[in-house]
Design a protein around this motif. Structure first.
Motif, mmCIF file in Angstrom:
data_model
loop_
_atom_site.group_PDB
_atom_site.id
_atom_site.type_symbol
_atom_site.label_atom_id
_atom_site.label_comp_id
_atom_site.label_asym_id
_atom_site.label_seq_id
_atom_site.Cartn_x
_atom_site.Cartn_y
_atom_site.Cartn_z
ATOM 1 N N HIS A 1 7.365 3.946 6.791
ATOM 2 C CA HIS A 1 6.882 5.544 6.467
ATOM 3 C C HIS A 1 8.068 6.426 6.407
ATOM 4 O O HIS A 1 9.094 6.409 7.459
ATOM 5 C CB HIS A 1 5.789 5.796 7.283
ATOM 6 N N TYR A 2 8.017 7.580 5.763
ATOM 7 C CA TYR A 2 8.887 8.699 5.756
ATOM 8 C C TYR A 2 8.393 9.624 6.930
ATOM 9 O O TYR A 2 7.126 9.554 7.324
ATOM 10 C CB TYR A 2 8.895 9.336 4.451
ATOM 11 N N PRO A 3 9.172 10.214 7.510
ATOM 12 C CA PRO A 3 8.816 11.148 8.707
ATOM 13 C C PRO A 3 7.794 12.321 7.787
ATOM 14 O O PRO A 3 6.693 12.612 8.686
ATOM 15 C CB PRO A 3 10.141 12.073 8.760
ATOM 16 N N SER A 4 7.853 12.754 6.921
ATOM 17 C CA SER A 4 6.771 13.564 6.311
ATOM 18 C C SER A 4 5.251 12.851 6.227
ATOM 19 O O SER A 4 4.319 13.397 6.331
ATOM 20 C CB SER A 4 7.027 14.074 4.838
ATOM 21 N N ASP A 5 5.337 11.712 6.011
ATOM 22 C CA ASP A 5 4.084 10.836 6.058
ATOM 23 C C ASP A 5 3.153 11.052 7.235
ATOM 24 O O ASP A 5 2.120 11.136 7.436
ATOM 25 C CB ASP A 5 4.427 9.432 5.734
ATOM 26 N N VAL A 6 4.040 10.889 8.595
ATOM 27 C CA VAL A 6 3.411 10.961 9.742
ATOM 28 C C VAL A 6 3.218 12.522 10.315
ATOM 29 O O VAL A 6 2.222 12.771 10.662
ATOM 30 C CB VAL A 6 4.204 10.197 10.857
ATOM 31 N N ILE A 7 4.131 13.195 9.768
ATOM 32 C CA ILE A 7 3.784 14.681 10.021
ATOM 33 C C ILE A 7 2.249 15.125 9.341
ATOM 34 O O ILE A 7 1.594 15.833 9.965
ATOM 35 C CB ILE A 7 4.765 15.385 9.752
ATOM 36 N N SER B 1 0.805 -1.213 -0.131
ATOM 37 C CA SER B 1 -0.016 0.192 -0.108
ATOM 38 C C SER B 1 0.843 1.322 -0.009
ATOM 39 O O SER B 1 2.083 1.422 0.379
ATOM 40 C CB SER B 1 -0.820 -0.019 1.239
ATOM 41 N N TYR B 2 0.382 2.534 -0.432
ATOM 42 C CA TYR B 2 0.759 3.631 -0.529
ATOM 43 C C TYR B 2 1.407 4.294 0.861
ATOM 44 O O TYR B 2 0.756 3.678 2.029
ATOM 45 C CB TYR B 2 0.276 4.706 -1.348
ATOM 46 N N SER B 3 2.278 5.193 0.863
ATOM 47 C CA SER B 3 2.859 5.727 2.252
ATOM 48 C C SER B 3 2.243 6.949 2.651
ATOM 49 O O SER B 3 2.211 7.073 3.672
ATOM 50 C CB SER B 3 4.260 5.957 1.881
ATOM 51 N N PHE B 4 1.839 7.862 1.728
ATOM 52 C CA PHE B 4 1.607 9.253 2.443
ATOM 53 C C PHE B 4 -0.216 9.422 2.144
ATOM 54 O O PHE B 4 -0.671 9.171 1.172
ATOM 55 C CB PHE B 4 1.886 10.280 1.627
ATOM 56 N N PRO B 5 -0.911 9.690 3.259
ATOM 57 C CA PRO B 5 -0.445 9.921 4.602
ATOM 58 C C PRO B 5 -0.301 8.532 5.461
ATOM 59 O O PRO B 5 -0.992 7.606 5.136
ATOM 60 C CB PRO B 5 -1.317 11.040 5.167
ATOM 61 N N SER B 6 0.391 8.519 6.462
ATOM 62 C CA SER B 6 0.184 7.498 7.397
ATOM 63 C C SER B 6 -1.085 7.527 8.166
ATOM 64 O O SER B 6 -1.384 8.463 8.876
ATOM 65 C CB SER B 6 1.465 7.820 8.636
ATOM 66 N N SER B 7 -1.848 6.321 7.981
ATOM 67 C CA SER B 7 -3.171 6.315 8.603
ATOM 68 C C SER B 7 -3.151 6.092 9.868
ATOM 69 O O SER B 7 -3.956 6.340 10.714
ATOM 70 C CB SER B 7 -3.889 5.018 7.951
ATOM 71 N N HIS B 8 -1.814 5.382 10.495
ATOM 72 C CA HIS B 8 -1.740 5.552 11.974
ATOM 73 C C HIS B 8 -1.702 6.665 12.810
ATOM 74 O O HIS B 8 -2.495 7.073 13.582
ATOM 75 C CB HIS B 8 -0.483 4.711 12.237
ATOM 76 N N ALA B 9 -1.001 7.853 12.255
ATOM 77 C CA ALA B 9 -1.075 8.986 12.490
ATOM 78 C C ALA B 9 -2.157 9.987 12.225
ATOM 79 O O ALA B 9 -2.417 10.579 13.240
ATOM 80 C CB ALA B 9 0.208 9.626 11.566
ATOM 81 N N VAL B 10 -2.680 9.712 11.059
ATOM 82 C CA VAL B 10 -4.176 10.228 10.992
ATOM 83 C C VAL B 10 -5.099 9.841 12.179
ATOM 84 O O VAL B 10 -5.630 10.655 12.631
ATOM 85 C CB VAL B 10 -4.826 9.908 9.379
ATOM 86 N N ASN B 11 -5.533 8.520 12.422
ATOM 87 C CA ASN B 11 -6.537 8.192 13.234
ATOM 88 C C ASN B 11 -5.968 8.535 14.476
ATOM 89 O O ASN B 11 -6.974 8.878 15.332
ATOM 90 C CB ASN B 11 -6.634 6.625 13.072
ATOM 91 N N ASN B 12 -4.734 8.371 14.856
ATOM 92 C CA ASN B 12 -4.346 8.486 16.570
ATOM 93 C C ASN B 12 -4.492 10.015 16.789
ATOM 94 O O ASN B 12 -4.905 10.310 17.962
ATOM 95 C CB ASN B 12 -3.146 7.990 16.659
#
Length: 195
Positions: free
Chosen positions: A150-156, A104-115
């Motif tokens: 994930h890249y850092p920008s994905d989680v940011i 699956s693709y990387s941006f954005p991090s769904s973990h970061a979005v949901n949490n």
């Protein structure tokens, strides 16, 4: 400019994933990043609010379920497919991969979005515990580049998107709670007048 930002993202990724790597983090972050390990915590929290909570708590539980459904669908199916960013573990060399690398693709991090959506919502409703909510969301988000997926920008980016969703749902929860409270007061006053 885009290439410059990517180079910064890349350096940050290797710093988190490689330089900070150590046996303790290699045990703790794969555990934290696995959402199955949080299921019992969420279940206990929700059951406590259902049994001991008030109207606002029950509205919050319902809103959280709807919010996570919306945020997860938005990030996992709409935004990921829109940006089509390949995960670092699928394209970079020397990645310290500690979990399964999916296609699956990387941006954005769904973990970061949901949490972060949950952290913002809960912080608005239960401000005394906001440090805990944001600490948990930050650790889970940080775990994503640490384990190599994930890249850092994905989680940011995910944290930013999730925070916006959390603000919207927090306002909806408070609006619904206030509206229903106003309705109850109106009915009570009207009933007393009739008496």
């Amino acid at each position: 400019m885009i290439d410059f930002l990517y180079q910064i993202d890349l350096k940050l990724f290797y710093f988190i994933n490689g330089t900070l790597s150590n046996p303790f983090f290699d045990k703790i972050f794969p555990f934290l990043t696995n959402l199955n390990n949080w299921f019992l915590v969420y279940l206990i929290f929700f059951l406590y609010l259902i049994i001991h909570g008030k109207k606002l708590d029950r509205i919050t539980i319902f809103a959280t379920i709807v919010m996570i459904t919306v945020s997860d669908q938005l990030s996992s199916h709409l935004l990921k497919n829109l940006f089509e960013r390949i995960r670092p573990c699928n394209v970079l060399e020397n990645v310290n991969l500690l979990v399964t690398c999916t296609e699956s693709y990387s941006f954005p991090s769904s973990h970061a979005v949901n949490n972060f959506a949950a952290a913002v919502l809960f912080s608005k409703i239960y401000p005394k515990f906001k440090i805990w909510f944001f600490t948990i969301a930050t650790l889970i988000a940080f775990s994503r580049p640490y384990v190599g997926v994930h890249y850092p920008s994905d989680v940011i980016g995910g944290a930013f998107i999730g925070s916006l969703i959390g603000v919207i749902f927090a306002r909806l929860v408070l609006m619904i709670n206030n509206c229903s409270g106003t309705k109850e007061k109106f009915i009570t006053k009207r009933y007393k007048k009739i008496e």
